[in-house]
Design an enzyme around this catalytic site. Structure first.
Site, PDB file in Angstrom:
ATOM      1  N   SER A 139      -5.822  13.808  -5.658  1.00 14.09           N
ATOM      2  CA  SER A 139      -5.795  15.254  -5.876  1.00 14.09           C
ATOM      3  C   SER A 139      -4.784  15.543  -6.964  1.00 14.09           C
ATOM      4  O   SER A 139      -3.852  14.752  -7.191  1.00 14.09           O
ATOM      5  CB  SER A 139      -5.380  15.970  -4.580  1.00 14.09           C
ATOM      6  OG  SER A 139      -5.059  17.329  -4.824  1.00 14.09           O
ATOM      7  N   TYR A 152       1.097  17.532   2.062  1.00 10.83           N
ATOM      8  CA  TYR A 152      -0.137  17.104   1.390  1.00 10.83           C
ATOM      9  C   TYR A 152       0.190  16.432   0.063  1.00 10.83           C
ATOM     10  O   TYR A 152      -0.393  15.404  -0.290  1.00 10.83           O
ATOM     11  CB  TYR A 152      -1.037  18.318   1.183  1.00 10.83           C
ATOM     12  CG  TYR A 152      -2.379  18.006   0.574  1.00 10.83           C
ATOM     13  CD1 TYR A 152      -3.248  17.109   1.175  1.00 10.83           C
ATOM     14  CD2 TYR A 152      -2.791  18.641  -0.604  1.00 10.83           C
ATOM     15  CE1 TYR A 152      -4.497  16.831   0.612  1.00 10.83           C
ATOM     16  CE2 TYR A 152      -4.030  18.373  -1.162  1.00 10.83           C
ATOM     17  CZ  TYR A 152      -4.874  17.466  -0.554  1.00 10.83           C
ATOM     18  OH  TYR A 152      -6.106  17.195  -1.106  1.00 10.83           O
TER      19      TYR A 152
END
Length: 254
Positions: A139, A152
């Site tokens: 990501s 995250y």
């Protein structure tokens, strides 16, 4: 078309979103796709969809964090051509001061340890094909921090470093290591899962953004990198919607 020895592609997290879209695209490109996820009903339905459309697909219920189950899964193959490590996800948006350690642990286990488990178990099979490819779906969170995203970000940074290090360690072997790092992708489940089913919070993530990325956009990119000639390694590909300049700079029509 991929060679017969490298025609099997394993896709983790294939029950929805980017994983499901990638499975469809790889099947269209001539791969025999093996769909893994915890939700057996979802991947069985997708396997039927792909085979009904003329492709080749098999569903295998699997929790990527269960190493014993992963090792058993790996025994089914002599060789595979592609491993797409897509299983992952985000939980919560609390600051570091109040973040839930259980959420952090779950994100790390899924995004990093799950990727490690599958990669370790299947790397010999990828080498045996003579033309293997490991894809890590990370990501943009793994490449830049933002407030409320530390857990995250940490997990996806771990996935990024895993891919980067593996590439160094296996150079000279017939296996490529590709990292795909998407930015804002609107899928049915990602934001809902992150906010524990809160539809209002999930909707605000995309509020005013005319065209966030779709799962198909990312799947098309993944498939493009896999289907490059064997000597071409796309080390890292970051993709964002045009409206997103960075993790924290997004144009919204409000």
């Amino acid at each position: 078309m991929p060679s017969p020895a490298s025609r099997i592609a394993v896709v983790t997290g294939a029950s929805s979103g980017i994983g499901a879209a990638t499975a469809r695209k790889l099947a269209e490109a001539g791969y025999r796709v093996v769909l893994t996820a915890r939700r057996e009903d979802r991947i069985e339905a997708l396997a039927k969809e792909i085979t009904d459309a003329g492709g080749s697909a098999t569903a295998y219920a699997l929790d990527v964090t269960d190493r014993a189950a992963v090792d058993e899964f790996a025994t089914a193959f002599d060789t595979i051509g592609v491993l797409v490590n897509n299983a992952g996800g985000a939980l919560g948006s609390d600051p570091v001061a109040t973040g839930d350690p259980a959420d952090w642990r779950t994100m790390y286990e899924t995004n990093v340890i799950g990727t490690l488990n599958l990669t370790q178990a299947l790397l010999p099979k990828l080498e045996a094909s003579g033309d293997g490819t490991v894809v890590v779906v990370s990501s943009t969170a793994g490449h830049g921090t933002y407030e409320g995203g530390a857990g995250y970000v940490a997990a996806k940074h771990g996935a990024h470093v895993l891919a980067e290090t593996l590439r160094l360690e296996i150079v000279g072997k017939p296996v490529r290591v590709i990292e795909i790092a998407p930015g804002m992708v609107k899928t049915d489940e990602f934001a809902l899962t992150r906010f524990n089913g809160d539809k209002e919070k999930a909707a605000k993530v995309y509020e005013g953004v005319a065209a966030p990325l779709t799962a198909d956009d990312v799947a098309d990119t993944i498939t493009w990198t896999i289907t490059r000639p064997s000597h071409v390694n796309v080390d890292l590909l970051i993709l964002r919607p045009r409206a997103q300049a960075s993790n924290t700079k997004i144009h919204r029509d409000l």
